[in-house]
Design an enzyme around this catalytic site. Sequence first.
Site, mmCIF file in Angstrom:
data_model
loop_
_atom_site.group_PDB
_atom_site.id
_atom_site.type_symbol
_atom_site.label_atom_id
_atom_site.label_comp_id
_atom_site.label_asym_id
_atom_site.label_seq_id
_atom_site.Cartn_x
_atom_site.Cartn_y
_atom_site.Cartn_z
ATOM 1 N N ARG A 53 0.819 -1.217 0.000
ATOM 2 C CA ARG A 53 0.000 0.000 0.000
ATOM 3 C C ARG A 53 0.853 1.266 0.000
ATOM 4 N NH1 ARG A 53 -5.068 -1.557 4.055
ATOM 5 N NH2 ARG A 53 -6.392 -2.402 2.411
ATOM 6 N N GLY A 85 -10.093 -9.183 0.825
ATOM 7 C CA GLY A 85 -9.728 -10.105 1.900
ATOM 8 C C GLY A 85 -8.544 -11.010 1.648
ATOM 9 N N LYS A 125 -17.920 -18.286 3.650
ATOM 10 C CA LYS A 125 -19.346 -18.096 3.948
ATOM 11 C C LYS A 125 -20.185 -17.475 2.841
ATOM 12 C CE LYS A 125 -18.798 -17.689 8.911
ATOM 13 N NZ LYS A 125 -18.651 -16.700 9.982
ATOM 14 N N GLY A 168 -12.402 -4.620 1.970
ATOM 15 C CA GLY A 168 -13.826 -4.316 2.085
ATOM 16 C C GLY A 168 -14.355 -3.447 0.953
#
Length: 395
Positions: free
Chosen positions: A36, A354, A197, A377
Amino acid sequence: MGWKTLDQMELEGKRVLTRVDLNVPIKDEKISDDTRIKKIIPTLSHIIKRGGLPILVAHLGRPNGKRNPHLSFAKIFADIEKLIGLPLIFAADCIGTAAELAVKSQKTGGVVLLENTRFHAGEEKNSISFAKSLAKLADIYCNDAFSCAHRAHASTEAIAHLLPNCSGKLMEQELLSLESALTKPERPLTAIVGGSKVSTKLDLLNNLIQKVNTLILGGGMANTFLAAKGFSIGASLAEHKMKNNACMILDTAQKAGCKILLPSDVVVAKQLNSDVENFVVPVTDCPSKLMILDIGPKTLENAKGILVNSKTVIWNGPLGAFEIKPFDQATNILANFVSNLSYNEKLISVAGGGDTLAALSNAEASDGFSYLSTAGGAFLEWMEGKKLPGIAALE
Ligand code: 3PG
Ligand code: MG
């Protein structure tokens, strides 16, 4: 894009409050991944070359509105200065006298780094008065933090309304790449979605089935789909409460003309452990005491067949339990397959969110990808089709 880019701004002699994402992982007081930081360099060079002074505004961790020495940029200041290769001055507070003095004392050609914005409660509250204190330091606001654009915080949202604003180089690159992958893609467009999930990716799946030609599903979330289709999945992790949602997704996808590829064979084992014996079985034959930990070779071949005929691929989430070998195998093989196709310009590939970059890096496949997003996110919310407050505020 409905807003100004850096190129369109007059920067000579201007103080440019530049929102960057310096929220880097730190282990034993050392930066463990500096991607980053490196990615903000083009924006800084550009501002300096055109006679402006970049004032970096950013957050680190989640200090909940209180000063926390462990989350101070003072800790990693020297590393940041070295990585950006420009003279850097640190202000021990992001607003007030300390910040004003730092800005005044820095010469053209240098950069100012303001202390963690989240030491002030006003940051996460998107407080106008806190944003006004930030705005006082500068003439222009430049947002170069796509990965923070899903947060409506003072340094990403409120501030954009108080100064002439523009997007930075990294923000521009992220948005153009994401647009070419999902808004105006070359088709056929395929999405690969994995991860554990369904519940955390419901909006994502619902948006993707309206946009992509094929959706390849893997990871723990595929188990929920298999269970929803009536297969017995043994001791596999799954969200049985989400079975109805899974059925609805399958149904809507069919109506929308989106093909979904679910595993037809799977790798099963007794435990998630590298020493444990594992087997490949068809999904119709998952033993009751074993759990599904990766997609099988036949499924992998089917996925490859889809990918060779695709023009664009968007990837989020690993296909198996990639942290434990050998359950990283399908992810590794498919990641390298996509990476090679992209490298040979057969398709455009975009990945982010993620665990995805960690999985691609574990596969040693990152280099070939057309674009890797720095966002977690924000990448997901963007793929869900949501309007990101940090971007909306620039418009
Ligand atoms: C990130 O690392 O995802 C961004 O820097 C945003 O940080 P946050 O999730 O703590 O808001
Ligand atoms: Mg995050």
